[in-house]
Design an enzyme around this catalytic site. Structure first.
Site, PDB file in Angstrom:
ATOM      1  NE  ARG A  22      40.984  48.531  45.420  1.00 50.82           N
ATOM      2  CZ  ARG A  22      40.522  48.334  46.651  1.00 50.82           C
ATOM      3  NH1 ARG A  22      39.350  48.817  46.999  1.00 50.82           N
ATOM      4  NH2 ARG A  22      41.241  47.665  47.539  1.00 50.82           N
ATOM      5  N   PRO A  31      43.732  40.121  40.882  1.00 51.12           N
ATOM      6  CG  PRO A  31      46.049  40.305  40.755  1.00 51.12           C
ATOM      7  CD  PRO A  31      44.959  39.559  41.468  1.00 51.12           C
ATOM      8  CB  SER A  32      43.040  39.705  35.480  1.00 49.11           C
ATOM      9  OG  SER A  32      44.368  40.118  35.232  1.00 49.11           O
ATOM     10  NE  ARG A  33      37.286  44.568  37.843  1.00 54.39           N
ATOM     11  CZ  ARG A  33      38.186  45.496  38.109  1.00 54.39           C
ATOM     12  NH1 ARG A  33      39.408  45.129  38.519  1.00 54.39           N
ATOM     13  NH2 ARG A  33      37.913  46.771  37.967  1.00 54.39           N
ATOM     14  CG  LEU A  34      40.855  36.178  36.319  1.00 50.08           C
ATOM     15  CD1 LEU A  34      42.066  35.471  35.729  1.00 50.08           C
ATOM     16  CD2 LEU A  34      39.571  35.684  35.650  1.00 50.08           C
TER      17      LEU A  34
END
Length: 213
Positions: free
Chosen positions: A10, A190-193
């Protein structure tokens, strides 16, 4: 049985969580986030995971409901003789985790734990539906039982015992207050950041740190 879940993903999205935009007191920010969670998550907005440690140093966790919070701490209610009650009697510290998927938000709380006053437990118990009041007597929480029929027989017995009477609070049932010394607020990005802001109380003051995602 095997199931491939490695590809389940996700992408989280949410507003920025910046140090200069949050209050100095994490309890104020927690109230803001909880208010929004209750609006978006409905009746599950106050659900949380409670983690405790037993006398052997082994961790245990379960989901239950937050029933109050203020400047003193966060309050939940349970059977004092349950596993979590015994664990808190031995190690009076706990960790809480709130997860609100609709907001892509998580809050972690850590601190010492104390029982609330009998008066506070009485007041909350009196506010509960009668069936829940009886449930505090019926359920000998965390004890091995022979089957569902055992519960149904106890339910019938206690319903008869208190028919037409006020149900008193059992002495083995009441509240705990987690007195925080740490709050961590996580906002999915977003992007796990992700954004992670951590408040730690040191010498009576809250200190704010940004943590790596």
């Amino acid at each position: 049985m095997t199931r491939n879940i490695a590809d389940i993903r996700r992408d989280y999205e949410g507003g920025r969580l910046d140090e200069d935009q949050v209050p100095d007191d994490p309890r104020v920010l927690f109230d803001e986030w909880m208010t929004l969670a209750l609006e978006n998550e409905g009746e599950d907005g106050n659900a949380m995971t409670l983690a405790t440690v037993d006398s052997q140093g082994l961790p245990h966790a379960r989901v239950l409901l937050l029933k109050g919070y203020d400047e003193q701490g966060l309050v939940f209610y349970t059977n004092y003789h349950s596993h979590k009650g015994s664990e808190l009697a031995n190690v009076p510290h706990a960790a809480l985790v709130f997860w609100w998927p609709s907001l892509s938000r998580q809050v972690r709380v850590e601190g010492r734990v104390e029982q609330v006053s009998a008066e506070e437990s009485d007041a909350y118990f009196e506010s509960r539906p009668r069936a829940s009041q009886l449930g505090a007597w019926i359920a000998t929480q965390s004890v091995v039982i022979p089957g569902r029929q055992w519960i149904e027989e106890r339910q019938h017995r206690f319903e008869q015992a208190y028919e037409g009477q006020t149900v008193p609070r059992p002495v083995h049932w009441g509240g705990y207050r987690v007195i925080p010394d740490m709050f961590e607020f996580w906002q999915g990005q977003p992007s796990r950041l992700h954004d992670r802001l951590r408040f730690e109380q040191r010498e009576g003051r809250w200190h704010l740190f940004r943590m790596a995602p």
